[in-house]
Write an enzyme that holds these catalytic residues in place. Structure first.
Site, PDB file in Angstrom:
ATOM      1  N   ARG A   1       0.794  -1.234   0.000  1.00 31.41           N
ATOM      2  CA  ARG A   1       0.000   0.000   0.000  1.00 31.41           C
ATOM      3  C   ARG A   1       0.822   1.278   0.000  1.00 31.41           C
ATOM      4  NH1 ARG A   1      -2.180  -3.314   3.775  1.00 31.41           N
ATOM      5  NH2 ARG A   1      -3.544  -4.764   2.702  1.00 31.41           N
TER       6      ARG A   1
ATOM      7  N   GLY B   1      -0.527 -10.865   8.802  1.00 29.41           N
ATOM      8  CA  GLY B   1      -0.443 -12.312   9.035  1.00 29.41           C
ATOM      9  C   GLY B   1      -1.492 -12.801  10.020  1.00 29.41           C
ATOM     10  N   GLY B   2      -2.632 -12.130  10.054  1.00 31.81           N
ATOM     11  CA  GLY B   2      -3.671 -12.416  11.046  1.00 31.81           C
ATOM     12  C   GLY B   2      -4.385 -13.737  10.865  1.00 31.81           C
TER      13      GLY B   2
ATOM     14  N   TRP C   1      -1.786  -4.105  10.048  1.00 25.91           N
ATOM     15  CA  TRP C   1      -1.426  -4.004   8.631  1.00 25.91           C
ATOM     16  C   TRP C   1      -1.853  -2.733   7.916  1.00 25.91           C
ATOM     17  CZ3 TRP C   1      -5.940  -4.860   5.567  1.00 25.91           C
ATOM     18  CH2 TRP C   1      -7.014  -5.447   6.242  1.00 25.91           C
TER      19      TRP C   1
ATOM     20  N   ASN D   1      -7.907  -8.685  13.840  1.00 26.80           N
ATOM     21  CA  ASN D   1      -8.718  -9.717  14.483  1.00 26.80           C
ATOM     22  C   ASN D   1      -7.879 -10.618  15.392  1.00 26.80           C
ATOM     23  OD1 ASN D   1      -7.810 -10.829  11.656  1.00 26.80           O
ATOM     24  ND2 ASN D   1      -8.129 -12.617  12.945  1.00 26.80           N
TER      25      ASN D   1
ATOM     26  N   ASP E   1     -14.058 -11.749  12.550  1.00 29.78           N
ATOM     27  CA  ASP E   1     -12.948 -11.242  11.729  1.00 29.78           C
ATOM     28  C   ASP E   1     -13.064  -9.752  11.439  1.00 29.78           C
ATOM     29  OD1 ASP E   1     -10.579 -11.273  10.289  1.00 29.78           O
ATOM     30  OD2 ASP E   1     -11.472 -12.065   8.458  1.00 29.78           O
TER      31      ASP E   1
ATOM     32  N   ASP F   1     -11.372  -6.933  11.929  1.00 30.41           N
ATOM     33  CA  ASP F   1     -10.167  -6.142  12.192  1.00 30.41           C
ATOM     34  C   ASP F   1     -10.516  -4.667  12.409  1.00 30.41           C
ATOM     35  OD1 ASP F   1      -9.521  -8.405  10.301  1.00 30.41           O
ATOM     36  OD2 ASP F   1      -7.477  -7.745  10.705  1.00 30.41           O
TER      37      ASP F   1
ATOM     38  N   ARG G   1     -15.183  -1.636  11.150  1.00 30.24           N
ATOM     39  CA  ARG G   1     -15.646  -2.803  10.389  1.00 30.24           C
ATOM     40  C   ARG G   1     -16.874  -3.448  11.046  1.00 30.24           C
ATOM     41  NH1 ARG G   1     -11.011  -6.799   7.885  1.00 30.24           N
ATOM     42  NH2 ARG G   1     -12.225  -8.697   7.711  1.00 30.24           N
TER      43      ARG G   1
ATOM     44  N   ASN H   1     -13.829  -1.533   5.429  1.00 23.98           N
ATOM     45  CA  ASN H   1     -12.655  -2.380   5.585  1.00 23.98           C
ATOM     46  C   ASN H   1     -11.434  -1.479   5.678  1.00 23.98           C
ATOM     47  OD1 ASN H   1     -10.611  -4.613   5.004  1.00 23.98           O
ATOM     48  ND2 ASN H   1     -12.509  -5.777   4.995  1.00 23.98           N
TER      49      ASN H   1
END
Lengths: 523, 257
Positions: free
Chosen positions: A122, A182-183, A232, A250, A293, A295, A320, A379
């Site tokens: 990003r 890496g969740g 992230w 999460n 989930d 996050d 979210r 998101n």
């Protein structure tokens, strides 16, 4: 002669000391950090392109990536030079006016990466004469801003067990702050700070406390070791209080909470850290013991808003989990919250902002229909706040899902999900851009989108809100939400726009499909 | 020599590949497989596995899942080019539990679909089905391309589902056949099958086969009718025998095995 002078000007590589990052608002022709400046507002003070002339916006150039990866970059622009990332492994410096190439850094990456969601990136950070890049194999790399050559390269974590880096770092003072991803692999989240000159790690904030630290008791047994809470998306910074604000992801495993009973701090939270030491000042957890989930890896939006008769320094977030939150920036105390999208999991928020749950909202083996879906009511893609309109603009997703609970046995390097979802087949999902009044949490206007929103938002002093609507890049009126202009890029837009100017001409840039589209006003 | 030695070793290794792991068989595994099945599979394949929008699984031989490993692979990854998605949210063990449960659905020999498929073919012609549908003969579609192709409909839909679709077509409209009416600011409304839609445009094909594209700013209303089908009901139009023969014919249109 004029041509030569112009070329010379655009190939000079400027120094970007911390003082310039701190005062980014004073040089609106540049886009110096991921969100434009430290506040996370993604607001451009430029107004040459504005609500009365945006109909004249036209494509100036398109940069093709020649890759198959999703393109989510936010470019930075420093004095006519644009720095952008292209997944899976590239950083480029180009002339922001003509697209002329200055350098390309291409990293050799392993082919046994552990990734949930593509080899994306990003963006970068800049400080002094360096460009900082978090690579998909979880290294942090400092590149020479003039040549793209590697100045230093440090390993943040082991990609083989599921760590990666996809977000843009944030340069603060003499340090580079970065999160990790890496969740879905039972990792253990952190926010790192590295000395910008040497690459030596200055501090690490673990998003999951160890035994003996406050908060560890919110994880049953050894579940803290594999609880994810990744970081992230890029955070924000308040120089007045020397505080870094960052969102966390999460808890792992995502959909089976049985193996991690407790609130699971500091997953799904905003954490406020001392910029020098990484010590936690406060945290606010949006979704305790999350099993959907959701996050909270949103850009924390720092603003000063009128609130109950006084100006308040706040952190804003459309989460979210479908609630919009206003937090006191100084102590993390909850001031106000309200749903901004359909949700069926909480009756509301209590006086401390903690959700009051409806019964039986957890995933089940047979599937449990809950709104919003796992992709959330929004998101990672940036929201925006416009200090002139005092409106918070959120990309919104209206969709429910059947949530499934599955087995959750941790195995290093393997996905650790414990279930999943099937989106609700009995509705036609949709999306919106919603303009939220921060004080009341009320939606002032809505621009309805045919499918759930998937792109970030830029707002400008030109009374504009710019965003991607599937493959259309659109300009909305910041006060009314009316569509003023649109351009069909022909590729999915999953990034957020920026604006900058070179030689007095304002540009707008957006990554769409596999191309970076740059626009300016036609004559 | 080294290469030859390697090849020999590889050949030996291939011969010694262990037989595939049997599917889990305990009562607990089957119960869990059943729960997972009802959550993720029953929506299309029916809670009893006798099919619906998805294929009938309640028979001893599944055309595409000729081995347990193939069945596991289909559950895990779906079938490309069909409506069957992969179960990304299940771990290997769960997929194997579901596969084991699916095998229990087919323990009873299913009865052949009653009716005379040859007579059914004649009913298909007489009732004018080819006015909208097509069936491939020697690889070429025969009939109209406007409606869903039926070349392998017997593999995709159960006999019960075919019956329902003939009597009450609107009960389950296939993906991609949503009926939409576009009402322009000026001019006549157009009704047809939606071809594409996004925030700014709508494309549809009317029942005469003509495509229409609208920019939404030129429309004053868009009416969507998910509970409507372009297909007429054949209730009362076919005799009970004709209907049964037609179902038998359609059910016989299978994927080549």
């Amino acid at each position: 002669m004029r041509f030569a002078v112009v070329l010379l000007a655009s190939t000079l590589t400027a120094q970007v000391p911390y003082s310039r990052l701190l005062q980014a608002g004073k040089e609106p022709h540049n886009w110096l950090t991921y969100s434009g400046n430290y506040s996370g507002q993604r607001y451009s003070p430029l107004s040459q392109i504005n609500a009365s002339n945006v109909q004249r916006l036209q494509v100036e150039w398109v940069l093709q990536t020649y890759t198959t990866e999703a393109f989510e970059t936010t470019p930075l622009v420093v004095d006519g030079v644009m720095y952008l990332t292209i997944g899976p492994n590239m950083v480029k410096a180009i002339d922001a006016r003509t697209q002329a190439g200055l350098w390309t850094y291409t990293r050799q990456i392993p082919d046994d990466l552990r990734l949930c969601c593509g080899r994306v990136n990003r963006g970068v950070a800049v400080l002094d004469d360096m460009v900082f890049y978090g690579s998909i194999d979880a290294h942090l790399i400092a590149l020479d801003a003039k040549t793209g050559k590697v100045r230093w390269d440090v390993t943040m974590a082991d990609y083989k067990v599921g760590y990666s880096s996809t977000g843009a770092p944030l340069a603060v003072k003499d340090k580079v702050i970065t999160g990790m991803a890496g969740g879905e692999y039972g990792t253990r989240g952190f926010i790192d700070a590295y000395d910008a000159k040497t690459g030596k790690r200055a501090w690490r904030f673990r998003t999951i406390p160890e035994p003996g630290e406050p908060g560890n008791d919110t994880w049953a047994g050894d579940s803290w070791k594999t609880g994810s809470a990744t970081t992230w998306v890029t955070g924000s910074f308040d120089a007045d209080t020397n505080t870094i604000y960052w969102g966390t992801g999460n808890p792992g495993p995502d959909w089976n909470g049985d193996v991690r009973k407790g609130d699971n701090l500091y997953s799904d939270s905003f954490v406020a850290l001392d910029a020098d030491t990484g010590e936690r000042k406060w945290h606010f957890q949006f979704t305790p013991h999350d099993t959907h989930d959701w996050d909270s890896t949103h850009v924390p939006v720092l603003a000063e808003i009128p609130f109950r008769g006084a100006k308040r320094k706040v952190v804003l977030s459309a989460n979210r989990n479908a609630f919009f939150y206003v937090l006191n920036r100084e102590n993390g105390k909850y001031l106000h919250g309200k749903p901004y999208a359909k949700q069926t999991w909480a009756k509301g928020l209590d006086d401390n902002g903690r959700p009051i749950l409806f019964p039986n909202t957890d995933p089940t083996v047979e599937g449990n229909l809950i709104w919003p879906s796992l992709a959330g009511a929004t998101n990672w893609f940036s929201p925006a706040y416009n200090p002139v309109t005092n409106l918070f603009y959120a990309p919104v997703r209206e969709q429910g899902a059947y949530y499934f609970k599955g087995e959750a046995t941790f195995k290093e390097g393997a996905q650790f999900n414990g279930g999943g979802q099937r989106t609700n087949p009995d509705e036609e999902p949709y999306g919106a851009v919603r303009a939220i009044d921060p004080e009341s949490g009320n939606v002032k206007w809505e621009f309805k989108i045919h499918s759930p929103a998937n792109a970030g938002i830029l707002t400008t002093a030109g009374n504009l809100v710019l965003t991607g609507v599937q493959s259309d890049f659109v300009a909305l009126h910041a006060v009314t939400g009316k569509v003023l202009w649109r351009f069909r890029t022909g590729g999915h837009i999953g990034a957020a726009p920026i604006s900058y100017s070179v030689e007095g001409k304002q540009y707008v840039a957006i990554a769409a499909g596999r191309g970076l589209f740059v626009f300016r006003l036609g004559e | 020599m080294r290469i030859l030695a390697f090849l020999v070793a590889a050949g030996l290794a291939a011969q010694q590949t262990p037989p595939p792991k049997p599917l889990p068989a305990s009562a607990a595994d089957l119960e869990q497989g059943g729960k997972l099945y009802r959550g993720s599979c029953g929506y299309c394949h029916g809670p009893q596995g006798d099919g619906g929008k998805g294929a009938d699984l309640s028979k001893p031989k599944l055309e595409k899942a000729t081995s347990d490993e193939k069945l596991v692979n289909i559950i895990q990854n779906g079938i490309p080019g069909t409506e069957m998605p992969g179960a990304w949210h299940m771990i290997d063990n769960e997929v194997r539990q579901v596969a084991a449960f699916v095998r229990t659905l087919g323990k009873v020999e299913s009865k052949p679909v009653p009716g005379d498929r040859e007579k059914g073919k004649a009913v298909y012609a007489k009732a004018g089905c080819a006015g909208c549908h097509s069936i491939r003969e020697s690889g070429r579609p025969v009939g109209s391309l406007n409606g869903p192709e039926l070349s392998v409909i017997g593999s995709r839909r159960s006999a019960a589902h075919l019956r329902e679709s003939l009597l009450e077509p609107a009960a389950s409209v296939p993906d991609g056949y949503l009926i939409v009416t576009a009402v322009p600011v000026t001019g006549a409304a157009v009704t047809g099958t939606r071809l594409s839609e996004d925030t700014f445009t709508l494309a549809l094909r009317d029942f005469g086969g003509r495509n229409h594209v609208f920019v939404k700013t030129a429309l004053k209303d868009i009416r969507k009718e998910p509970k409507k089908s372009a297909m007429p009901s054949f209730r009362g139009k076919l005799s009970a025998d004709e209907l049964q023969d037609l179902i038998a014919y359609l059910a016989s249109l299978k994927e080549p095995s």
